[in-house]
Design a protein around this motif. Structure first.
Motif, PDB file in Angstrom:
ATOM      1  N   ARG A 375       0.820  -1.201   0.000  1.00  0.00           N
ATOM      2  CA  ARG A 375       0.000   0.000   0.000  1.00  0.00           C
ATOM      3  C   ARG A 375       0.859   1.258   0.000  1.00  0.00           C
ATOM      4  NH1 ARG A 375      -3.286  -1.551   3.536  1.00  0.00           N
ATOM      5  NH2 ARG A 375      -2.433  -0.604   5.416  1.00  0.00           N
ATOM      6  N   CYS A 378       3.343   1.134  -3.411  1.00  0.00           N
ATOM      7  CA  CYS A 378       2.795   0.823  -4.732  1.00  0.00           C
ATOM      8  C   CYS A 378       1.382   1.395  -4.905  1.00  0.00           C
ATOM      9  CB  CYS A 378       2.750  -0.694  -4.947  1.00  0.00           C
ATOM     10  SG  CYS A 378       4.245  -1.594  -4.487  1.00  0.00           S
ATOM     11  N   GLU A 379       0.473   0.940  -4.052  1.00  0.00           N
ATOM     12  CA  GLU A 379      -0.941   1.243  -4.260  1.00  0.00           C
ATOM     13  C   GLU A 379      -1.291   2.713  -4.044  1.00  0.00           C
ATOM     14  OE1 GLU A 379      -5.252   0.333  -2.150  1.00  0.00           O
ATOM     15  OE2 GLU A 379      -3.606  -1.093  -1.830  1.00  0.00           O
ATOM     16  N   ALA A 382      -0.061   5.229  -6.584  1.00  0.00           N
ATOM     17  CA  ALA A 382      -0.825   5.067  -7.816  1.00  0.00           C
ATOM     18  C   ALA A 382      -2.217   5.671  -7.676  1.00  0.00           C
ATOM     19  CB  ALA A 382      -0.906   3.584  -8.188  1.00  0.00           C
ATOM     20  N   ARG A 383      -2.863   5.457  -6.527  1.00  0.00           N
ATOM     21  CA  ARG A 383      -4.197   6.024  -6.310  1.00  0.00           C
ATOM     22  C   ARG A 383      -4.175   7.547  -6.315  1.00  0.00           C
ATOM     23  NH1 ARG A 383      -8.456   2.938  -4.573  1.00  0.00           N
ATOM     24  NH2 ARG A 383      -8.047   0.811  -3.839  1.00  0.00           N
ATOM     25  N   TYR A 388      -4.001   4.260 -10.606  1.00  0.00           N
ATOM     26  CA  TYR A 388      -4.644   3.049 -10.098  1.00  0.00           C
ATOM     27  C   TYR A 388      -5.966   2.828 -10.841  1.00  0.00           C
ATOM     28  CZ  TYR A 388      -6.330  -0.226  -6.518  1.00  0.00           C
ATOM     29  OH  TYR A 388      -6.786  -1.336  -5.839  1.00  0.00           O
ATOM     30  N   PRO A 389      -6.360   1.591 -11.168  1.00  0.00           N
ATOM     31  CA  PRO A 389      -5.729   0.309 -10.840  1.00  0.00           C
ATOM     32  C   PRO A 389      -4.805  -0.240 -11.923  1.00  0.00           C
ATOM     33  CG  PRO A 389      -7.915  -0.081 -11.697  1.00  0.00           C
ATOM     34  CD  PRO A 389      -7.713   1.410 -11.719  1.00  0.00           C
ATOM     35  N   LYS A 391      -1.802   0.631 -12.337  1.00  0.00           N
ATOM     36  CA  LYS A 391      -0.548   0.466 -11.612  1.00  0.00           C
ATOM     37  C   LYS A 391      -0.838   0.279 -10.120  1.00  0.00           C
ATOM     38  CE  LYS A 391       1.994   1.338 -15.298  1.00  0.00           C
ATOM     39  NZ  LYS A 391       2.762   0.237 -15.931  1.00  0.00           N
ATOM     40  N   GLY A 392       0.120  -0.319  -9.424  1.00  0.00           N
ATOM     41  CA  GLY A 392       0.067  -0.349  -7.969  1.00  0.00           C
ATOM     42  C   GLY A 392      -0.658  -1.510  -7.348  1.00  0.00           C
ATOM     43  N   VAL A 393      -1.143  -2.477  -8.146  1.00  0.00           N
ATOM     44  CA  VAL A 393      -1.919  -3.568  -7.571  1.00  0.00           C
ATOM     45  C   VAL A 393      -1.833  -4.783  -8.487  1.00  0.00           C
ATOM     46  CG1 VAL A 393      -4.091  -2.943  -8.720  1.00  0.00           C
ATOM     47  CG2 VAL A 393      -4.153  -4.116  -6.495  1.00  0.00           C
ATOM     48  N   SER A 398      -5.021  -5.266 -14.490  1.00  0.00           N
ATOM     49  CA  SER A 398      -3.929  -4.329 -14.217  1.00  0.00           C
ATOM     50  C   SER A 398      -2.716  -4.669 -15.070  1.00  0.00           C
ATOM     51  CB  SER A 398      -3.541  -4.392 -12.737  1.00  0.00           C
ATOM     52  OG  SER A 398      -4.618  -4.035 -11.913  1.00  0.00           O
TER      53      SER A 398
END
Length: 448
Positions: A375, A378-379, A382-383, A388-389, A391-393, A398
Motif C-alpha cells: 500500500r 505501490c498502491e 498510484a491512487r 490506479y488500478p 498500476k500499484g496492484v 492491471s
C-alpha cells in the motif's frame, strides 16, 4: 469459461494483494496485463517458477528528481535511463518525476521538453508539474491543458528563493487545482524562519554540514505544514505534504485527517533509517544533506508509527542524485571544504533502495504486514496520482508489473552492489532482509 492462451505464467508464489496474501498462480496475456489469478494455472508460453517467493506489485515512486535542472542551475548526475535501470533493480517499475517551471518559462514548453528527455526511460512514467510562476502570462491556460491531457498533480514550494510561492500564489494554485480535481504536493518549510537562522549561522562561521539541521528545525517544517493545511482546508483542495521528516509535521497531518480534511503525507527511507548524527561526520557529513534535514531517533520511531497507523500514506525516495566527490559541479564536494552547508547540492539518491528498505522494515517488525508494504510503496502513490488500478496492484486487468521477492535473503547495501552511476550511497553498509529476484514490467522480465 476457458482462459485464453497465456503468454506468461508465474506459478507457485505467494501474491500480496489489498485483501491479503495468498498462494496463487498469476497469468499474463499478450497485452502485458494480468489475465488470470487462480489457485492453479497451466503453464504459459513462458513459465516462471516462483516457489518460496512473494509477488508484490511493481513499486511506484511518486517523488523523484531525474534530469531536472534545479533552482541553482545544476542537474542531477543520472539520466532517465540510468536512473530507471536502478529503479527496476530495486523493484520499482513506475516513476513520477517533475517537469519544473522556472520563473518566466511557459509550462507547456517545460512539459514538452521534459517529455522528450524522458523518452529513454526503461520504466513507465508520469509527470508532476512544479509551478513556480503562476503569474506567467500563459500559466493558467497551460495548466488547464496539462490537466485535460492527463496530468493529475502539481507541486509547489514554500521555501527556496527561486521556487517558492507566496501565500496568495499558493491560494491561487490550490483553487485552480480544486476546480480540476488535481492533487497539490507541497514542500512545506518556513522560508523566512530558515533564512533568518541561516544568516546568523553563516555570519558566525558555522558552515559545517551539521548546522544544516540547526538552520531547518522541526518547527520550521511544522509551521509551514500547518499553514499549507490551513490553506487547503479553506479552499477545499486535497493536499499531500511531501518528505515529512519527523514527529511534528506528521502530527499536523494526523490532526487534519482526524478532522476529516483530505490531507495526505509522504515520508522517505532516509528519514526512517538515518539520523542527524550522520551530518556530524567531519569528512563526509555533506553526503547526507537533504531538505528537510535528517532528524532524531525519536522522529524515526514517530514516522514508523504514523505509517503503521495510516497517518502517513506514501513512501517515496525523493531521489536527487549527486556524486559525493566526482561529477564536476554536480557533486557534494565541488566547492571544497570552505563551502557552507547552504551551498552544497541538496538531495540523496534512493530509487533503488526505497522498496528494499521498505520490505526490510516490515521484516524487522516496523510494519504490520506485506499489505502495508504494497500500500505504501505501490498502491497509494498510484491512487493519489491517477494511475490506479492500472498500476500499484495485482488484479486481473492491471498492468503485469510484478516483482518477485525472496524474503529469506540477507544482505547489505553497498555502492558496488547498486546499479546507478553514482560514487556513493547514503545507506552504505546497512543490513537488509529480502531481495528482488525478478522485476517484470508489463509482462516482460526487465531485471533478474
Amino acid at each position: 469459461m476457458a482462459l485464453p492462451a497465456l503468454r506468461c505464467t508465474i506459478r507457485g508464489g505467494t501474491l500480496v494483494t489489498p485483501s491479503g496474501t495468498r498462494r496463487a498462480d498469476l497469468g499474463i496475456g499478450d497485452d502485458g496485463r494480468i489475465a488470470a489469478i487462480e489457485p492453479s494455472l497451466p503453464a504459459g508460453r513462458e513459465d516462471i517458477d516462483a516457489t518460496d517467493l512473494f509477488l508484490l506489485p511493481g513499486g511506484v515512486d511518486s517523488h523523484c528528481h531525474i534530469e531536472q535542472r534545479t533552482s541553482s542551475g545544476l542537474t542531477p548526475v543520472d539520466d532517465f535511463y540510468s536512473a530507471s535501470v536502478s529503479a527496476l533493480a530495486g523493484g520499482t517499475t513506475t516513476v513520477v518525476p517533475f517537469a519544473c517551471q522556472h520563473r518566466g518559462k511557459r509550462i507547456r514548453d517545460v512539459v514538452a521538453d521534459y517529455r522528450a528527455v524522458a523518452a529513454k526511460a526503461a520504466v513507465d512514467y508520469a509527470f508532476h508539474v512544479i509551478v513556480t510562476d503562476p503569474s506567467e502570462t500563459h500559466a493558467i491556460d497551460d495548466l488547464q491543458a496539462c490537466f485535460a491531457h492527463g496530468c493529475s498533480s502539481v507541486k509547489v514550494y514554500m521555501t527556496y528563493d527561486a521556487l517558492k510561492l507566496n501565500d496568495t500564489e499558493m491560494l491561487d494554485v490550490l483553487e485552480l487545482c480544486r476546480r480540476h480535481a488535481a492533487m497539490v504536493m507541497v514542500h512545506a518549510e518556513s522560508h523566512d524562519l530558515i533564512a533568518w537562522i541561516t544568516s546568523r549561522l553563516l555570519n558566525a562561521g558555522r558552515i559545517a554540514a551539521k548546522f544544516h539541521a540547526v538552520a531547518r528545525p522541526a518547527i520550521a517544517e511544522r509551521e509551514a505544514t500547518h499553514r499549507a493545511i490551513s490553506f487547503a482546508e479553506f479552499i477545499g483542495t486535497p493536499l499531500l505534504v511531501v518528505h515529512v521528516s519527523g514527529r511534528e509535521a506528521a502530527d499536523e497531518i494526523a490532526r487534519a485527517r482526524h478532522r476529516g480534511v483530505p490531507i495526505y503525507g509522504e515520508t522517505c527511507p532516509q528519514y526512517l533509517t538515518l539520523t542527524l548524527r550522520c551530518l556530524c561526520a567531519p569528512l563526509d557529513g555533506s553526503k547526507f544533506l537533504c531538505s528537510p534535514p535528517l532528524r532524531t531517533e525519536a522522529d524515526q520511531e514517530a514516522l514508523w508509527e504514523a505509517l503503521r497507523r495510516g497517518d502517513l500514506q506514501v513512501i517515496s525516495s525523493d531521489h536527487s542524485a549527486y556524486n559525493f566527490a566526482g561529477g564536476g559541479d554536480a557533486s557534494k564536494t565541488a566547492g571544497g571544504a570552505s563551502t557552507p552547508f547552504s551551498k552544497v547540492p541538496m538531495g540523496l539518491p534512493g530509487l533503488e533502495c526505497r522498496m528494499p528498505l521498505l520490505v526490510s522494515g516490515y521484516l524487522h517488525g516496523r510494519l504490520d504486514s506485506l499489505q502495508q508494504v504494497a500500500r505504501l510503496g505501490c498502491e497509494m502513490p498510484a491512487r493519489l496520482y491517477g494511475l490506479y488500478p492500472r498500476k500499484g496492484v495485482l488484479e486481473v486487468g492491471s498492468d503485469a508489473d510484478v516483482v518477485l521477492w525472496d524474503l529469506e535473503a540477507r544482505g547489505k547495501i553497498t555502492k558496488e552492489a547498486l546499479h546507478d552511476e553514482l560514487d556513493y550511497t547514503p545507506f552504505e553498509g546497512m543490513a537488509v532482509r529480502g531481495e528482488v529476484r525478478r522485476t517484470i514490467l508489463r509482462g516482460r522480465t526487465v531485471f533478474e
